[in-house]
Design an enzyme around this catalytic site. Structure first.
Site, mmCIF file in Angstrom:
data_model
loop_
_atom_site.group_PDB
_atom_site.id
_atom_site.type_symbol
_atom_site.label_atom_id
_atom_site.label_comp_id
_atom_site.label_asym_id
_atom_site.label_seq_id
_atom_site.Cartn_x
_atom_site.Cartn_y
_atom_site.Cartn_z
ATOM 1 N N HIS A 34 0.846 -1.212 0.000
ATOM 2 C CA HIS A 34 0.000 0.000 0.000
ATOM 3 C C HIS A 34 0.876 1.255 0.000
ATOM 4 C CE1 HIS A 34 -2.808 -2.930 2.060
ATOM 5 N NE2 HIS A 34 -3.586 -2.457 1.112
ATOM 6 N N GLN A 58 -17.971 -6.969 -1.282
ATOM 7 C CA GLN A 58 -17.021 -7.815 -2.010
ATOM 8 C C GLN A 58 -16.658 -9.084 -1.251
ATOM 9 O OE1 GLN A 58 -14.144 -4.387 -1.993
ATOM 10 N NE2 GLN A 58 -12.619 -5.994 -1.876
ATOM 11 N N GLY A 148 -2.606 -1.853 -7.102
ATOM 12 C CA GLY A 148 -1.454 -2.740 -7.183
ATOM 13 C C GLY A 148 -1.603 -3.724 -8.334
ATOM 14 N N LYS A 150 -0.335 -6.525 -8.192
ATOM 15 C CA LYS A 150 -0.496 -7.804 -7.499
ATOM 16 C C LYS A 150 -1.921 -8.350 -7.699
ATOM 17 C CE LYS A 150 -1.135 -7.629 -2.932
ATOM 18 N NZ LYS A 150 -2.371 -8.375 -2.664
#
Ligand code: PAF
Length: 175
Positions: A34, A58, A148, A150
């Site tokens: 982050h 989510q 990100g 990722k």
């Protein structure tokens, strides 16, 4: 740095800002990844907003699950990290502030893109991500938003949402 908990206060704080605004959306429990989003945002913009919101939409069963209940909530430590990283505003609404009428009626639908890969084992997850990110974009109106690499599928879904809905924000992908 300001810690803001309501939409009204956020909108008021941003209403007189005419420079470039960056948004770094997070669910808190911050780590080095982050902070690299924040440092990219800090380098390219005048004002950096980080959001911290654990978004029930989510999670499985819209948050009626242990994953959501047990998700680490570490606002004080997160705020210290974000302040040292040069964030100007933290937007950390509670659930009633974000979804005053409960689960929203209108969602962003991520279709096939959100139903494959990780989405195959997490039905509705990417719809929940896209919906909250659309709300955050609408509230903050950032020039740039940082995600990100990722979370590759999330990044692809957000980019596609911005394209398909003509949202006026530049999505920046950070390693
Ligand atoms: O990547 C995350 O932390 C979340 O999915 C996001 C983008 C903050 C939306 O809740």
């Amino acid at each position: 740095m300001r810690l803001i908990k309501t939409k009204a206060e956020l909108i008021d704080a941003l209403s007189s800002v005419h420079e470039n605004i960056a948004l770094v959306p997070t669910m808190g429990a911050l780590h080095e990844g982050h902070l690299s989003l924040v440092s990219a945002a800090r380098a390219e913009n005048d004002l950096v907003v980080a959001s911290i919101f654990v978004n029930p939409l989510q999670f499985a069963d819209l948050g009626d699950c242990d994953d959501y209940r047990n998700y680490p909530r570490t606002l004080e430590a997160d705020a210290q990290l974000l302040e040292s990283a040069g964030v100007d505003i933290i937007f950390a609404p509670d659930i009633e502030e974000m979804y005053p009428q409960g689960t929203p009626e209108i969602w962003v639908r991520t279709g096939e893109m959100g139903a494959q890969l990780e989405g195959a084992s997490r039905p509705g997850h990417f719809d929940g991500v896209a919906t909250v990110v659309a709300k955050l974009f609408s509230l903050v109106r950032p020039h740039r938003a940082y995600f990100g690499q990722k979370d590759a599928q999330q990044l692809a879904v957000i980019k596609r949402m911005v394209h398909d809905l003509d949202l006026r924000v530049d999505i920046r992908a950070v390693p």
